[in-house]
Design a protein around this motif. Sequence first.
Motif, PDB file in Angstrom:
ATOM      1  N   TYR A  95       0.829  -1.243  -0.024  1.00  0.00           N
ATOM      2  CA  TYR A  95      -0.015  -0.008  -0.031  1.00  0.00           C
ATOM      3  C   TYR A  95       1.029   1.233   0.060  1.00  0.00           C
ATOM      4  CZ  TYR A  95      -3.014  -3.834   1.719  1.00  0.00           C
ATOM      5  OH  TYR A  95      -3.279  -4.985   1.568  1.00  0.00           O
ATOM      6  N   ALA A  96       2.071   1.059   0.653  1.00  0.00           N
ATOM      7  CA  ALA A  96       2.972   2.497   0.653  1.00  0.00           C
ATOM      8  C   ALA A  96       3.474   2.659  -0.554  1.00  0.00           C
ATOM      9  CB  ALA A  96       4.182   2.189   1.685  1.00  0.00           C
ATOM     10  N   LYS A  97       3.896   1.751  -1.635  1.00  0.00           N
ATOM     11  CA  LYS A  97       4.233   1.876  -2.865  1.00  0.00           C
ATOM     12  C   LYS A  97       3.321   2.492  -3.733  1.00  0.00           C
ATOM     13  CE  LYS A  97       8.804  -0.606  -2.203  1.00  0.00           C
ATOM     14  NZ  LYS A  97       9.616  -1.703  -2.821  1.00  0.00           N
ATOM     15  N   ARG A  98       2.193   1.833  -3.624  1.00  0.00           N
ATOM     16  CA  ARG A  98       1.175   2.378  -4.549  1.00  0.00           C
ATOM     17  C   ARG A  98       0.802   3.997  -3.942  1.00  0.00           C
ATOM     18  NH1 ARG A  98      -3.348  -0.405  -6.579  1.00  0.00           N
ATOM     19  NH2 ARG A  98      -4.236   0.615  -8.413  1.00  0.00           N
ATOM     20  N   THR A  99       0.863   4.205  -2.850  1.00  0.00           N
ATOM     21  CA  THR A  99       0.835   5.512  -2.509  1.00  0.00           C
ATOM     22  C   THR A  99       1.889   6.447  -3.124  1.00  0.00           C
ATOM     23  OG1 THR A  99      -0.364   5.020  -0.447  1.00  0.00           O
ATOM     24  CG2 THR A  99       0.620   7.214  -0.573  1.00  0.00           C
ATOM     25  N   TRP A 100       2.975   6.029  -2.994  1.00  0.00           N
ATOM     26  CA  TRP A 100       4.083   6.833  -3.326  1.00  0.00           C
ATOM     27  C   TRP A 100       3.907   7.270  -4.967  1.00  0.00           C
ATOM     28  CZ3 TRP A 100       8.519   3.417  -1.454  1.00  0.00           C
ATOM     29  CH2 TRP A 100       8.295   3.321   0.057  1.00  0.00           C
ATOM     30  N   ALA A 101       3.584   6.111  -5.823  1.00  0.00           N
ATOM     31  CA  ALA A 101       3.240   6.170  -7.250  1.00  0.00           C
ATOM     32  C   ALA A 101       2.068   7.117  -7.540  1.00  0.00           C
ATOM     33  CB  ALA A 101       3.002   4.972  -7.909  1.00  0.00           C
ATOM     34  N   LEU A 102       0.901   6.862  -6.836  1.00  0.00           N
ATOM     35  CA  LEU A 102      -0.232   7.785  -6.966  1.00  0.00           C
ATOM     36  C   LEU A 102      -0.282   9.006  -6.617  1.00  0.00           C
ATOM     37  CD1 LEU A 102      -3.267   5.271  -6.416  1.00  0.00           C
ATOM     38  CD2 LEU A 102      -2.011   5.436  -8.547  1.00  0.00           C
ATOM     39  N   ALA A 103       0.737   9.411  -5.629  1.00  0.00           N
ATOM     40  CA  ALA A 103       0.693  10.815  -5.234  1.00  0.00           C
ATOM     41  C   ALA A 103       1.169  11.752  -6.171  1.00  0.00           C
ATOM     42  CB  ALA A 103       1.463  10.881  -3.900  1.00  0.00           C
ATOM     43  N   LYS A 104       1.850  11.360  -7.324  1.00  0.00           N
ATOM     44  CA  LYS A 104       2.060  11.920  -8.341  1.00  0.00           C
ATOM     45  C   LYS A 104       1.426  11.797  -9.887  1.00  0.00           C
ATOM     46  CE  LYS A 104       7.060  12.179  -6.765  1.00  0.00           C
ATOM     47  NZ  LYS A 104       8.649  12.055  -6.811  1.00  0.00           N
ATOM     48  N   ASP A 105       0.516  10.868  -9.328  1.00  0.00           N
ATOM     49  CA  ASP A 105      -0.070  10.499 -10.893  1.00  0.00           C
ATOM     50  C   ASP A 105      -1.246  11.309 -10.816  1.00  0.00           C
ATOM     51  OD1 ASP A 105      -0.599   9.175 -12.916  1.00  0.00           O
ATOM     52  OD2 ASP A 105      -1.251   7.055 -12.196  1.00  0.00           O
ATOM     53  N   TRP A 106      -1.773  11.645 -12.217  1.00  0.00           N
ATOM     54  CA  TRP A 106      -2.682  12.585 -12.517  1.00  0.00           C
ATOM     55  C   TRP A 106      -2.377  14.092 -11.801  1.00  0.00           C
ATOM     56  CZ3 TRP A 106      -6.073  11.517 -16.059  1.00  0.00           C
ATOM     57  CH2 TRP A 106      -6.357  10.061 -16.524  1.00  0.00           C
ATOM     58  N   GLY A 107      -1.293  14.415 -11.660  1.00  0.00           N
ATOM     59  CA  GLY A 107      -0.772  15.572 -11.176  1.00  0.00           C
ATOM     60  C   GLY A 107      -0.260  15.602 -10.017  1.00  0.00           C
ATOM     61  N   THR A 108       0.609  16.431  -9.634  1.00  0.00           N
ATOM     62  CA  THR A 108       1.336  16.159  -8.274  1.00  0.00           C
ATOM     63  C   THR A 108       0.662  17.322  -7.569  1.00  0.00           C
ATOM     64  OG1 THR A 108       3.079  18.043  -8.876  1.00  0.00           O
ATOM     65  CG2 THR A 108       3.556  15.526  -9.408  1.00  0.00           C
ATOM     66  N   ALA A 109       1.033  17.253  -6.294  1.00  0.00           N
ATOM     67  CA  ALA A 109       0.321  18.340  -5.173  1.00  0.00           C
ATOM     68  C   ALA A 109       0.937  19.647  -5.715  1.00  0.00           C
ATOM     69  CB  ALA A 109       0.780  17.740  -3.577  1.00  0.00           C
ATOM     70  N   ALA A 110       2.017  19.879  -5.782  1.00  0.00           N
ATOM     71  CA  ALA A 110       2.520  21.174  -6.588  1.00  0.00           C
ATOM     72  C   ALA A 110       1.931  21.620  -7.614  1.00  0.00           C
ATOM     73  CB  ALA A 110       4.215  21.015  -6.747  1.00  0.00           C
ATOM     74  N   GLU A 111       1.577  20.718  -8.352  1.00  0.00           N
ATOM     75  CA  GLU A 111       0.971  21.063  -9.962  1.00  0.00           C
ATOM     76  C   GLU A 111      -0.218  21.483  -9.705  1.00  0.00           C
ATOM     77  OE1 GLU A 111       3.489  18.268 -13.031  1.00  0.00           O
ATOM     78  OE2 GLU A 111       1.638  17.438 -11.902  1.00  0.00           O
ATOM     79  N   HIS A 112      -1.082  20.942  -8.725  1.00  0.00           N
ATOM     80  CA  HIS A 112      -2.568  21.348  -8.386  1.00  0.00           C
ATOM     81  C   HIS A 112      -2.747  22.440  -7.482  1.00  0.00           C
ATOM     82  CE1 HIS A 112      -4.669  18.069 -10.607  1.00  0.00           C
ATOM     83  NE2 HIS A 112      -3.865  17.154 -10.273  1.00  0.00           N
ATOM     84  N   ARG A 113      -1.672  22.686  -6.782  1.00  0.00           N
ATOM     85  CA  ARG A 113      -1.466  23.888  -6.002  1.00  0.00           C
ATOM     86  C   ARG A 113      -1.383  25.161  -6.936  1.00  0.00           C
ATOM     87  NH1 ARG A 113       0.821  20.817  -1.990  1.00  0.00           N
ATOM     88  NH2 ARG A 113       2.928  21.423  -2.615  1.00  0.00           N
ATOM     89  N   ALA A 114      -0.702  25.108  -7.871  1.00  0.00           N
ATOM     90  CA  ALA A 114      -0.213  26.024  -8.730  1.00  0.00           C
ATOM     91  C   ALA A 114      -1.736  26.327  -9.632  1.00  0.00           C
ATOM     92  CB  ALA A 114       0.773  25.555  -9.870  1.00  0.00           C
ATOM     93  N   ARG A 115      -2.456  25.038  -9.960  1.00  0.00           N
ATOM     94  CA  ARG A 115      -3.836  25.612 -10.747  1.00  0.00           C
ATOM     95  C   ARG A 115      -4.723  26.316  -9.821  1.00  0.00           C
ATOM     96  NH1 ARG A 115      -4.487  19.378 -13.464  1.00  0.00           N
ATOM     97  NH2 ARG A 115      -2.488  19.456 -14.572  1.00  0.00           N
ATOM     98  N   VAL A 116      -4.787  25.907  -8.507  1.00  0.00           N
ATOM     99  CA  VAL A 116      -5.495  26.873  -7.490  1.00  0.00           C
ATOM    100  C   VAL A 116      -5.106  28.134  -7.510  1.00  0.00           C
ATOM    101  CG1 VAL A 116      -6.542  26.888  -5.230  1.00  0.00           C
ATOM    102  CG2 VAL A 116      -6.191  24.522  -6.551  1.00  0.00           C
ATOM    103  N   ALA A 117      -3.802  28.518  -7.451  1.00  0.00           N
ATOM    104  CA  ALA A 117      -3.320  29.699  -7.294  1.00  0.00           C
ATOM    105  C   ALA A 117      -3.863  30.531  -8.504  1.00  0.00           C
ATOM    106  CB  ALA A 117      -1.816  29.816  -6.941  1.00  0.00           C
ATOM    107  N   ASP A 118      -3.461  29.738  -9.588  1.00  0.00           N
ATOM    108  CA  ASP A 118      -3.626  30.495 -11.060  1.00  0.00           C
ATOM    109  C   ASP A 118      -5.191  30.955 -11.064  1.00  0.00           C
ATOM    110  OD1 ASP A 118      -1.079  30.242 -11.766  1.00  0.00           O
ATOM    111  OD2 ASP A 118      -1.458  28.380 -13.077  1.00  0.00           O
TER     112      ASP A 118
END
Length: 330
Positions: A299-322
């Motif tokens: 479950y940990a390794k799936r988490t590490w992969a999916l945390a970056k899949d379909w956009g990373t946290a940084a990318e989505h925060r940038a979209r919210v900021a924009d």
Amino acid sequence: MFFGLPDEALALRDGLREVLTDACTAATIRAAWDRSPCDGLWKELGDFGLLGLLVDEQRGGLGLDELSFVAAMEQAGWHGVPGPLVETVSYLPLHDLPLDGTARLAIQRPGVVHVPYAGIATHIYREDDLALLSAFTLDEVESVDRSRRLAAVQGEGELDPAGLSLLSAEEFEASGGVPTGFSATACATLGTAAFLLGLARRQLDLTVAYLKERKQFGVAIGTFQGLKHPVADAVVDTEFAWPVVLRAAYALSQGDPNADLHVSHAKAVTSDAAYRMSRVCLQAHGAMGYTVEYDLHLYAKRTWALAKDWGTAAEHRARVADHLVGKDLL
């Protein structure tokens, strides 16, 4: 406003839990790591109706909304369902493919070379040219989560008649029952967020059980502040993330023009929360946590992969900021 799941979503979640308790065990995930397509599991999901969750009833689906979708994906995440479940459920409303579990759909997004789940997929949707591939060759590469079966893809396919979200609402409806304004990309992003919370909660359950059983100096190590406080903080993150996921699901179900903003918010907070939970749980297990044979790794390794899949946290925060800057809210 009631911030919870409606009755149909709760019933779906509970029914899915019963199915997955037997159909998706740690042994099932390990088999996927060893390249098993898990056909039995996918047949169970098809028989349950999960793959057609978002497909209109006239086409044989359940015709449910995004609130039911996130309830199901969170439960699937807790069980660690291997394969492109989120992608298949999210994109099947746009394609005339069977809902019985024989179709597994991987998505090649623009600019992506190595497609997640390509090694287990029966079809690959290429968003660059809207081609749906059913015949293709693969060049697989290693992934931190071996159940994702990453691969570079080569193949030929026909243009997708539904046209994804590039068509107008009228063209969507003419394509065969696709809901007006439906966005498969938004659904897949949000589904991944819900799946991440399920993974986080599963790791928490494993860790709490371990902290109760493991003893040091004659007492359970879960009584030590150095362990229970970080775990408690990680729990707060996940519990605060869940209402954000529900808000995004509600926005999608209502056709909210700001739904993409809410989806980005959800993916950002869940990626961070699930990753933190994974790190804390790994540390709480000590040397045991670094043993690949221990189930926590599934479950940990799936988490590490999916945390970056379909956009990373940084990318989505940038979209919210924009979005906020565009609305002159800063």
